[in-house]
Design a protein around this motif. Sequence first.
Motif, short mmCIF file in Angstrom:
data_model
loop_
_atom_site.label_atom_id
_atom_site.label_comp_id
_atom_site.label_asym_id
_atom_site.label_seq_id
_atom_site.Cartn_x
_atom_site.Cartn_y
_atom_site.Cartn_z
N ARG A 7 0.94 -1.13 -0.15
CA ARG A 7 -0.14 -0.10 0.00
C ARG A 7 0.76 1.39 -0.08
O ARG A 7 1.91 1.27 0.46
CB ARG A 7 -0.69 0.06 1.14
N TRP A 98 12.74 -5.73 9.76
CA TRP A 98 13.15 -4.41 10.65
C TRP A 98 12.66 -3.18 9.61
O TRP A 98 12.49 -3.41 8.34
CB TRP A 98 14.46 -4.21 11.23
N LEU A 99 12.26 -2.06 10.39
CA LEU A 99 11.98 -1.01 9.59
C LEU A 99 12.51 0.39 10.21
O LEU A 99 12.88 0.14 11.42
CB LEU A 99 10.47 -0.80 9.89
N PHE A 103 9.57 5.11 9.22
CA PHE A 103 8.48 4.41 8.43
C PHE A 103 7.55 3.87 9.22
O PHE A 103 6.70 3.13 8.93
CB PHE A 103 9.08 3.48 7.29
N GLU A 104 7.84 3.91 10.74
CA GLU A 104 7.09 3.09 11.62
C GLU A 104 5.80 3.79 11.80
O GLU A 104 5.68 5.08 11.49
CB GLU A 104 7.90 3.25 12.89
N GLY A 105 5.04 3.00 12.11
CA GLY A 105 3.49 3.49 12.61
C GLY A 105 2.58 3.88 11.62
O GLY A 105 1.58 4.53 11.79
N GLY A 107 1.65 0.99 9.44
CA GLY A 107 1.22 -0.26 8.85
C GLY A 107 1.98 -0.92 7.72
O GLY A 107 1.46 -1.99 7.19
N MET A 109 4.90 -2.57 7.67
CA MET A 109 5.37 -3.95 7.98
C MET A 109 4.17 -5.00 8.16
O MET A 109 4.34 -6.12 7.53
CB MET A 109 6.18 -3.90 9.35
N THR A 110 3.15 -4.56 8.62
CA THR A 110 2.17 -5.26 8.56
C THR A 110 1.62 -5.82 7.06
O THR A 110 1.41 -7.02 6.73
CB THR A 110 0.76 -4.81 9.35
N ARG A 132 8.89 -14.75 15.21
CA ARG A 132 9.32 -14.81 16.82
C ARG A 132 9.89 -13.47 17.20
O ARG A 132 10.54 -12.76 16.43
CB ARG A 132 10.65 -15.86 16.86
N ASN A 137 9.52 -6.65 23.05
CA ASN A 137 9.58 -5.84 21.73
C ASN A 137 8.04 -5.74 21.27
O ASN A 137 7.62 -6.51 20.40
CB ASN A 137 10.26 -6.71 20.63
N VAL A 143 2.79 -6.63 14.94
CA VAL A 143 2.58 -7.10 13.54
C VAL A 143 2.04 -8.54 13.42
O VAL A 143 0.83 -8.74 12.88
CB VAL A 143 4.01 -7.23 12.89
C1 LIG Z 1 9.10 -4.31 14.54
C2 LIG Z 1 8.79 -3.15 13.55
C3 LIG Z 1 9.28 -3.52 12.03
C4 LIG Z 1 7.33 -2.67 13.89
O1 LIG Z 1 7.17 -1.41 13.26
P1 LIG Z 1 5.60 -0.80 13.04
O2 LIG Z 1 5.73 0.61 12.24
O3 LIG Z 1 5.13 -0.87 14.69
O4 LIG Z 1 4.68 -1.91 12.38
P2 LIG Z 1 3.68 -1.58 11.10
O5 LIG Z 1 4.62 -1.15 9.97
O6 LIG Z 1 2.94 -2.97 10.85
O7 LIG Z 1 2.82 -0.61 11.52
C5 LIG Z 1 1.87 -0.64 12.57
C6 LIG Z 1 1.55 0.62 13.32
O8 LIG Z 1 0.92 1.21 12.27
C7 LIG Z 1 -0.44 1.73 12.59
N1 LIG Z 1 -0.94 1.84 11.31
C8 LIG Z 1 -1.42 3.09 10.85
N2 LIG Z 1 -2.17 2.70 9.58
C9 LIG Z 1 -2.20 1.12 9.81
C10 LIG Z 1 -2.71 0.33 8.93
N3 LIG Z 1 -3.31 0.63 7.51
N4 LIG Z 1 -2.70 -1.03 8.94
C11 LIG Z 1 -1.85 -1.34 10.25
N5 LIG Z 1 -1.52 -0.52 11.11
C12 LIG Z 1 -1.40 0.61 10.84
C13 LIG Z 1 -0.79 0.72 13.57
O9 LIG Z 1 -1.69 1.20 14.42
C14 LIG Z 1 0.65 0.56 14.58
O10 LIG Z 1 0.92 1.49 15.42
P3 LIG Z 1 0.76 1.34 16.79
O11 LIG Z 1 1.56 0.41 17.13
O12 LIG Z 1 0.98 2.82 17.45
O13 LIG Z 1 -0.80 0.78 17.26
C15 LIG Z 1 9.72 -1.83 13.99
O14 LIG Z 1 9.31 -1.47 15.18
C16 LIG Z 1 11.12 -2.24 14.10
O15 LIG Z 1 11.78 -2.51 12.91
N6 LIG Z 1 11.95 -2.40 15.31
C17 LIG Z 1 13.09 -2.57 15.31
C18 LIG Z 1 13.51 -3.91 14.71
C19 LIG Z 1 12.85 -5.10 15.12
O16 LIG Z 1 12.40 -5.03 16.31
N7 LIG Z 1 12.76 -6.15 14.38
C20 LIG Z 1 11.93 -7.15 14.82
C21 LIG Z 1 12.50 -8.24 15.52
S1 LIG Z 1 11.60 -9.59 15.88
#
Ligand SMILES: CC(C)(COP(=O)(O)OP(=O)(O)OC[C@H]1O[C@@H](n2cnc3c(N)ncnc32)[C@H](O)[C@@H]1OP(=O)(O)O)[C@@H](O)C(=O)NCCC(=O)NCCS
Length: 180
Positions: A7, A98-99, A103-105, A107, A109-110, A132, A137, A143
Amino acid sequence: MFTTPLRDGFELKLLEERHAPTAFAAVARERDRLREWLAWVDATHTEDDTLAFIRGALEQFSSSNGFAAGIWSGSRLAGTIGLHKIDWLNRRVEIGYWLAREFEGRGVMTDACRAVTTHCFRELGLHRVEIRCAAGNTRSAGVPKRLGFVLEATLREANLVNGMYHDLLIFAMLQGNWPR
Ligand SMILES: CC(C)(COP(=O)(O)OP(=O)(O)OC[C@H]1O[C@@H](n2cnc3c(N)ncnc32)[C@H](O)[C@@H]1OP(=O)(O)O)[C@@H](O)C(=O)NCCC(=O)NCCS
Protein backbone atom coordinates in the motif's frame (compact mmCIF):
# COMPACT_ATOMS: atom_id res chain seq x y z
CA MET A 1 12.92 -5.13 -11.25
CA PHE A 2 10.49 -7.83 -10.08
CA THR A 3 8.43 -6.20 -7.36
CA THR A 4 5.42 -6.84 -5.18
CA PRO A 5 3.37 -3.68 -4.62
CA LEU A 6 2.29 -2.81 -1.08
CA ARG A 7 0.00 0.00 0.00
CA ASP A 8 0.86 3.72 -0.24
CA GLY A 9 3.46 3.28 -3.00
CA PHE A 10 5.73 0.94 -1.00
CA GLU A 11 6.99 -2.20 -2.73
CA LEU A 12 8.92 -5.36 -1.98
CA LYS A 13 11.95 -6.04 -4.14
CA LEU A 14 14.64 -8.69 -3.65
CA LEU A 15 17.87 -7.30 -2.22
CA GLU A 16 20.65 -7.44 -4.83
CA GLU A 17 24.39 -6.86 -4.51
CA ARG A 18 23.99 -3.32 -5.89
CA HIS A 19 21.79 -2.46 -2.89
CA ALA A 20 24.56 -3.14 -0.36
CA PRO A 21 25.63 0.51 0.12
CA THR A 22 22.02 1.66 0.64
CA ALA A 23 21.22 -1.23 2.97
CA PHE A 24 24.39 -0.79 5.03
CA ALA A 25 23.78 2.96 5.35
CA ALA A 26 20.21 2.35 6.53
CA VAL A 27 21.40 -0.07 9.24
CA ALA A 28 24.27 2.23 10.25
CA ARG A 29 21.87 5.18 10.64
CA GLU A 30 19.65 3.16 12.99
CA ARG A 31 22.34 1.07 14.65
CA ASP A 32 21.56 2.04 18.26
CA ARG A 33 17.87 1.37 17.88
CA LEU A 34 18.13 -1.86 15.84
CA ARG A 35 20.82 -3.51 18.00
CA GLU A 36 18.36 -3.46 20.89
CA TRP A 37 16.45 -6.35 19.24
CA LEU A 38 18.51 -7.71 16.34
CA ALA A 39 21.66 -9.67 17.23
CA TRP A 40 23.15 -9.43 13.71
CA VAL A 41 23.46 -5.63 13.91
CA ASP A 42 26.59 -5.78 16.10
CA ALA A 43 28.18 -8.14 13.56
CA THR A 44 27.52 -5.69 10.71
CA HIS A 45 30.57 -3.42 10.69
CA THR A 46 31.11 -2.55 7.02
CA GLU A 47 29.40 -2.48 3.64
CA ASP A 48 31.14 -5.80 2.91
CA ASP A 49 29.25 -7.43 5.78
CA THR A 50 25.97 -6.31 4.22
CA LEU A 51 27.19 -7.49 0.81
CA ALA A 52 27.99 -10.92 2.28
CA PHE A 53 24.51 -11.05 3.81
CA ILE A 54 22.89 -10.17 0.49
CA ARG A 55 24.98 -12.76 -1.38
CA GLY A 56 23.94 -15.39 1.15
CA ALA A 57 20.29 -14.41 0.77
CA LEU A 58 20.51 -14.58 -3.04
CA GLU A 59 22.01 -18.09 -2.79
CA GLN A 60 19.18 -18.97 -0.43
CA PHE A 61 16.69 -17.65 -2.99
CA SER A 62 18.24 -19.54 -5.91
CA SER A 63 18.01 -22.81 -3.98
CA SER A 64 14.38 -22.19 -2.90
CA ASN A 65 15.41 -21.76 0.68
CA GLY A 66 14.14 -18.28 1.46
CA PHE A 67 15.00 -14.71 0.50
CA ALA A 68 15.69 -11.17 1.74
CA ALA A 69 13.66 -8.34 0.25
CA GLY A 70 13.91 -4.60 0.65
CA ILE A 71 10.80 -2.59 1.46
CA TRP A 72 11.20 0.33 -0.89
CA SER A 73 9.58 3.71 -1.23
CA GLY A 74 10.94 4.74 -4.61
CA SER A 75 14.73 4.63 -4.19
CA ARG A 76 14.50 4.85 -0.39
CA LEU A 77 14.95 1.69 1.63
CA ALA A 78 12.36 1.70 4.43
CA GLY A 79 13.43 -1.67 5.85
CA THR A 80 13.79 -5.31 4.98
CA ILE A 81 11.78 -8.49 5.35
CA GLY A 82 12.92 -12.03 4.70
CA LEU A 83 12.49 -15.72 5.25
CA HIS A 84 14.93 -17.61 7.38
CA LYS A 85 16.05 -20.97 5.96
CA ILE A 86 12.92 -22.92 4.99
CA ASP A 87 12.29 -26.19 6.83
CA TRP A 88 11.01 -28.14 3.83
CA LEU A 89 10.67 -31.40 5.76
CA ASN A 90 8.01 -29.80 7.93
CA ARG A 91 6.94 -27.11 5.41
CA ARG A 92 7.62 -24.42 8.00
CA VAL A 93 9.39 -21.06 7.90
CA GLU A 94 10.09 -17.98 10.01
CA ILE A 95 9.77 -14.36 8.87
CA GLY A 96 12.23 -11.70 10.06
CA TYR A 97 12.01 -7.91 9.58
CA TRP A 98 13.02 -4.40 10.53
CA LEU A 99 11.90 -0.91 9.56
CA ALA A 100 13.64 2.46 9.81
CA ARG A 101 12.09 4.64 12.49
CA GLU A 102 10.70 7.24 10.09
CA PHE A 103 8.58 4.53 8.41
CA GLU A 104 7.11 3.12 11.63
CA GLY A 105 3.50 3.58 12.64
CA ARG A 106 1.87 3.39 9.18
CA GLY A 107 1.18 -0.33 8.87
CA VAL A 108 3.95 -0.86 6.32
CA MET A 109 5.39 -3.93 8.05
CA THR A 110 1.99 -5.44 8.67
CA ASP A 111 1.28 -5.06 4.95
CA ALA A 112 4.68 -6.53 4.01
CA CYS A 113 4.18 -9.51 6.36
CA ARG A 114 0.74 -10.09 4.90
CA ALA A 115 2.23 -10.23 1.39
CA VAL A 116 5.10 -12.51 2.43
CA THR A 117 2.80 -14.85 4.38
CA THR A 118 0.48 -15.10 1.37
CA HIS A 119 3.53 -15.88 -0.80
CA CYS A 120 4.60 -18.63 1.66
CA PHE A 121 1.21 -20.33 1.59
CA ARG A 122 0.11 -19.80 -2.03
CA GLU A 123 3.38 -19.80 -3.99
CA LEU A 124 5.66 -21.94 -1.85
CA GLY A 125 2.98 -24.29 -0.51
CA LEU A 126 4.26 -24.03 3.06
CA HIS A 127 2.06 -25.15 5.94
CA ARG A 128 3.21 -22.97 8.81
CA VAL A 129 4.67 -19.46 9.10
CA GLU A 130 6.23 -18.26 12.34
CA ILE A 131 7.18 -14.85 13.67
CA ARG A 132 9.42 -14.84 16.74
CA CYS A 133 10.23 -11.80 18.82
CA ALA A 134 11.49 -10.83 22.24
CA ALA A 135 8.74 -10.49 24.83
CA GLY A 136 9.61 -6.84 25.43
CA ASN A 137 9.47 -5.94 21.74
CA THR A 138 5.86 -4.84 21.74
CA ARG A 139 6.03 -3.09 18.34
CA SER A 140 7.28 -6.29 16.73
CA ALA A 141 4.68 -8.46 18.50
CA GLY A 142 2.01 -6.08 17.19
CA VAL A 143 2.68 -7.20 13.60
CA PRO A 144 1.69 -10.90 13.94
CA LYS A 145 -1.12 -10.00 16.36
CA ARG A 146 -2.65 -7.62 13.80
CA LEU A 147 -2.53 -10.39 11.17
CA GLY A 148 -4.23 -12.95 13.40
CA PHE A 149 -1.18 -15.11 14.13
CA VAL A 150 -1.62 -17.16 17.31
CA LEU A 151 0.77 -16.71 20.23
CA GLU A 152 1.74 -20.32 20.87
CA ALA A 153 4.67 -20.25 23.24
CA THR A 154 7.10 -18.26 25.32
CA LEU A 155 10.60 -19.69 25.35
CA ARG A 156 12.27 -18.51 28.53
CA GLU A 157 15.44 -16.47 27.97
CA ALA A 158 15.90 -17.96 24.49
CA ASN A 159 16.92 -14.66 22.91
CA LEU A 160 20.36 -13.19 23.67
CA VAL A 161 20.57 -9.66 22.31
CA ASN A 162 22.91 -6.88 23.31
CA GLY A 163 24.20 -8.89 26.26
CA MET A 164 20.72 -9.50 27.68
CA TYR A 165 18.60 -12.66 27.71
CA HIS A 166 14.98 -12.05 26.71
CA ASP A 167 12.00 -14.40 26.70
CA LEU A 168 11.11 -15.27 23.10
CA LEU A 169 7.50 -15.24 21.86
CA ILE A 170 6.49 -17.60 19.06
CA PHE A 171 3.54 -16.52 16.92
CA ALA A 172 2.32 -18.81 14.15
CA MET A 173 -0.17 -18.93 11.29
CA LEU A 174 -1.29 -22.17 9.61
CA GLN A 175 -2.11 -22.35 5.93
CA GLY A 176 -5.70 -23.44 6.63
CA ASN A 177 -6.34 -20.42 8.86
CA TRP A 178 -4.94 -17.79 6.48
CA PRO A 179 -7.74 -15.61 5.08
CA ARG A 180 -8.18 -16.21 1.36
C1 LIG B 1 9.12 -4.20 14.52
C2 LIG B 1 8.80 -3.05 13.57
C3 LIG B 1 9.03 -3.47 12.13
C4 LIG B 1 7.32 -2.67 13.77
O1 LIG B 1 7.07 -1.47 13.06
P1 LIG B 1 5.60 -0.81 13.12
O2 LIG B 1 5.65 0.44 12.37
O3 LIG B 1 5.13 -0.80 14.54
O4 LIG B 1 4.70 -1.88 12.35
P2 LIG B 1 3.75 -1.57 11.12
O5 LIG B 1 4.54 -0.98 10.02
O6 LIG B 1 3.00 -2.79 10.86
O7 LIG B 1 2.81 -0.41 11.68
C5 LIG B 1 1.90 -0.66 12.74
C6 LIG B 1 1.58 0.66 13.38
O8 LIG B 1 1.02 1.53 12.40
C7 LIG B 1 -0.35 1.82 12.76
N1 LIG B 1 -1.11 1.81 11.50
C8 LIG B 1 -1.49 2.92 10.84
N2 LIG B 1 -2.14 2.57 9.72
C9 LIG B 1 -2.19 1.23 9.70
C10 LIG B 1 -2.75 0.30 8.80
N3 LIG B 1 -3.38 0.69 7.69
N4 LIG B 1 -2.60 -1.03 9.04
C11 LIG B 1 -1.95 -1.45 10.14
N5 LIG B 1 -1.40 -0.60 11.04
C12 LIG B 1 -1.53 0.73 10.82
C13 LIG B 1 -0.76 0.76 13.76
O9 LIG B 1 -1.76 1.22 14.63
C14 LIG B 1 0.57 0.54 14.50
O10 LIG B 1 0.84 1.60 15.37
P3 LIG B 1 0.71 1.40 16.96
O11 LIG B 1 1.67 0.30 17.33
O12 LIG B 1 1.10 2.72 17.51
O13 LIG B 1 -0.71 0.99 17.20
C15 LIG B 1 9.70 -1.82 13.90
O14 LIG B 1 9.33 -1.31 15.17
C16 LIG B 1 11.19 -2.17 13.94
O15 LIG B 1 11.80 -2.33 12.91
N6 LIG B 1 11.77 -2.29 15.14
C17 LIG B 1 13.21 -2.51 15.29
C18 LIG B 1 13.68 -3.84 14.72
C19 LIG B 1 12.87 -5.01 15.25
O16 LIG B 1 12.48 -5.04 16.39
N7 LIG B 1 12.63 -6.00 14.35
C20 LIG B 1 11.86 -7.18 14.70
C21 LIG B 1 12.68 -8.14 15.47
S1 LIG B 1 11.70 -9.56 15.93
